[in-house]
Design a protein around this motif. Structure first.
Motif, PDB file in Angstrom:
ATOM      1  N   CYS A   1      21.097 -41.728  19.416  1.00 14.00           N
ATOM      2  CA  CYS A   1      21.682 -43.052  19.644  1.00 14.00           C
ATOM      3  C   CYS A   1      21.082 -43.713  20.886  1.00 14.00           C
ATOM      4  O   CYS A   1      21.457 -44.825  21.230  1.00 14.00           O
ATOM      5  CB  CYS A   1      23.200 -42.945  19.795  1.00 14.00           C
ATOM      6  N   SER A   2      20.176 -43.009  21.569  1.00 15.61           N
ATOM      7  CA  SER A   2      19.522 -43.543  22.771  1.00 15.61           C
ATOM      8  C   SER A   2      18.008 -43.420  22.622  1.00 15.61           C
ATOM      9  O   SER A   2      17.384 -42.521  23.203  1.00 15.61           O
ATOM     10  CB  SER A   2      19.982 -42.771  24.008  1.00 15.61           C
ATOM     11  N   PRO A   3      17.386 -44.290  21.840  1.00 16.10           N
ATOM     12  CA  PRO A   3      15.937 -44.187  21.658  1.00 16.10           C
ATOM     13  C   PRO A   3      15.187 -44.578  22.932  1.00 16.10           C
ATOM     14  O   PRO A   3      15.741 -45.230  23.817  1.00 16.10           O
ATOM     15  CB  PRO A   3      15.646 -45.168  20.527  1.00 16.10           C
ATOM     16  N   ALA A   4      13.935 -44.162  23.004  1.00 21.79           N
ATOM     17  CA  ALA A   4      13.092 -44.536  24.137  1.00 21.79           C
ATOM     18  C   ALA A   4      12.884 -46.052  24.118  1.00 21.79           C
ATOM     19  O   ALA A   4      13.080 -46.720  23.099  1.00 21.79           O
ATOM     20  CB  ALA A   4      11.761 -43.809  24.058  1.00 21.79           C
ATOM     21  N   GLN A   5      12.457 -46.579  25.248  1.00 20.80           N
ATOM     22  CA  GLN A   5      12.272 -48.036  25.378  1.00 20.80           C
ATOM     23  C   GLN A   5      11.231 -48.521  24.368  1.00 20.80           C
ATOM     24  O   GLN A   5      10.196 -47.900  24.159  1.00 20.80           O
ATOM     25  CB  GLN A   5      11.842 -48.375  26.805  1.00 20.80           C
ATOM     26  N   ASN A   6      11.530 -49.645  23.740  1.00 21.66           N
ATOM     27  CA  ASN A   6      10.680 -50.307  22.744  1.00 21.66           C
ATOM     28  C   ASN A   6      10.442 -49.456  21.498  1.00 21.66           C
ATOM     29  O   ASN A   6       9.397 -49.551  20.858  1.00 21.66           O
ATOM     30  CB  ASN A   6       9.337 -50.739  23.352  1.00 21.66           C
ATOM     31  N   THR A   7      11.416 -48.615  21.131  1.00 19.16           N
ATOM     32  CA  THR A   7      11.333 -47.824  19.898  1.00 19.16           C
ATOM     33  C   THR A   7      12.641 -47.930  19.133  1.00 19.16           C
ATOM     34  O   THR A   7      13.668 -48.357  19.662  1.00 19.16           O
ATOM     35  CB  THR A   7      11.046 -46.329  20.178  1.00 19.16           C
ATOM     36  N   CYS A   8      12.558 -47.520  17.885  1.00 20.11           N
ATOM     37  CA  CYS A   8      13.744 -47.496  17.011  1.00 20.11           C
ATOM     38  C   CYS A   8      13.883 -46.101  16.410  1.00 20.11           C
ATOM     39  O   CYS A   8      12.887 -45.430  16.151  1.00 20.11           O
ATOM     40  CB  CYS A   8      13.609 -48.517  15.893  1.00 20.11           C
ATOM     41  N   ASN A   9      15.104 -45.688  16.176  1.00 22.43           N
ATOM     42  CA  ASN A   9      15.397 -44.392  15.549  1.00 22.43           C
ATOM     43  C   ASN A   9      16.229 -44.607  14.295  1.00 22.43           C
ATOM     44  O   ASN A   9      17.124 -45.455  14.266  1.00 22.43           O
ATOM     45  CB  ASN A   9      16.197 -43.491  16.487  1.00 22.43           C
ATOM     46  N   ASP A  10      15.930 -43.803  13.280  1.00 27.42           N
ATOM     47  CA  ASP A  10      16.805 -43.742  12.110  1.00 27.42           C
ATOM     48  C   ASP A  10      17.921 -42.759  12.441  1.00 27.42           C
ATOM     49  O   ASP A  10      17.659 -41.643  12.885  1.00 27.42           O
ATOM     50  CB  ASP A  10      16.054 -43.254  10.878  1.00 27.42           C
ATOM     51  N   VAL A  11      19.144 -43.185  12.243  1.00 26.06           N
ATOM     52  CA  VAL A  11      20.298 -42.348  12.561  1.00 26.06           C
ATOM     53  C   VAL A  11      21.190 -42.269  11.332  1.00 26.06           C
ATOM     54  O   VAL A  11      21.472 -43.289  10.689  1.00 26.06           O
ATOM     55  CB  VAL A  11      21.092 -42.923  13.764  1.00 26.06           C
ATOM     56  N   THR A  12      21.627 -41.064  11.002  1.00 27.81           N
ATOM     57  CA  THR A  12      22.588 -40.851   9.920  1.00 27.81           C
ATOM     58  C   THR A  12      23.886 -40.369  10.548  1.00 27.81           C
ATOM     59  O   THR A  12      23.898 -39.395  11.300  1.00 27.81           O
ATOM     60  CB  THR A  12      22.079 -39.808   8.910  1.00 27.81           C
ATOM     61  N   ILE A  13      24.960 -41.057  10.224  1.00 30.69           N
ATOM     62  CA  ILE A  13      26.275 -40.673  10.742  1.00 30.69           C
ATOM     63  C   ILE A  13      27.107 -40.207   9.556  1.00 30.69           C
ATOM     64  O   ILE A  13      27.225 -40.916   8.554  1.00 30.69           O
ATOM     65  CB  ILE A  13      26.946 -41.840  11.472  1.00 30.69           C
ATOM     66  N   GLN A  14      27.642 -39.004   9.690  1.00 30.11           N
ATOM     67  CA  GLN A  14      28.437 -38.422   8.612  1.00 30.11           C
ATOM     68  C   GLN A  14      29.854 -38.199   9.106  1.00 30.11           C
ATOM     69  O   GLN A  14      30.080 -37.658  10.191  1.00 30.11           O
ATOM     70  CB  GLN A  14      27.833 -37.102   8.149  1.00 30.11           C
TER      71      GLN A  14
END
Length: 115
Positions: free
Chosen positions: A84-97
């Motif tokens: 939930c805290s990606p590096a600066q200028n990046t995006c992460n795919d996150v799956t919440i279950q």
């Protein structure tokens, strides 16, 4: 020959009416049980979806969601796969279950840090 005029109810008629009443009562009891279970299942799913959506909103705000959320007497367990805290200028795919009472709900989202 004239038939006797019986004004009472015979034993057979009483037993038949009791059997009919029994089946009607059993049918009504089954409907009440079915609708009660259906309502409980809807409440569980509503809590599950709301809890996972809330955790996703926290994650998109770059906050770590709680591991458990209580909703209408049910405890929803939250699992986050991804950061939930990606590096600066990046995006992460996150799956919440979310899971509760042998039911699960997954929500996929993208968390971006574009600062």
């Amino acid at each position: 020959m004239q038939l006797k005029n019986n004004k009472g109810v015979s034993l057979i008629e009483s037993l038949i009416s009791l059997v009919i009443i029994f089946f009607v009562v059993i049918g009504i009891m089954n409907m009440i049980t079915y609708f009660g279970l259906d309502t409980r299942n809807r409440v569980i799913m509503e809590c599950l979806i709301s809890s996972v959506e809330s955790a996703a909103a926290q994650c998109r705000a770059m906050q770590t969601p709680a591991n458990q959320i209580t909703c209408q007497g049910y405890t929803v367990n939250i699992t986050v796969n991804g950061s939930c805290s990606p590096a600066q200028n990046t995006c992460n795919d996150v799956t919440i279950q979310g899971s509760v009472k042998n039911r699960t709900f997954n929500l996929n989202t993208i968390v971006c840090n574009l600062q």
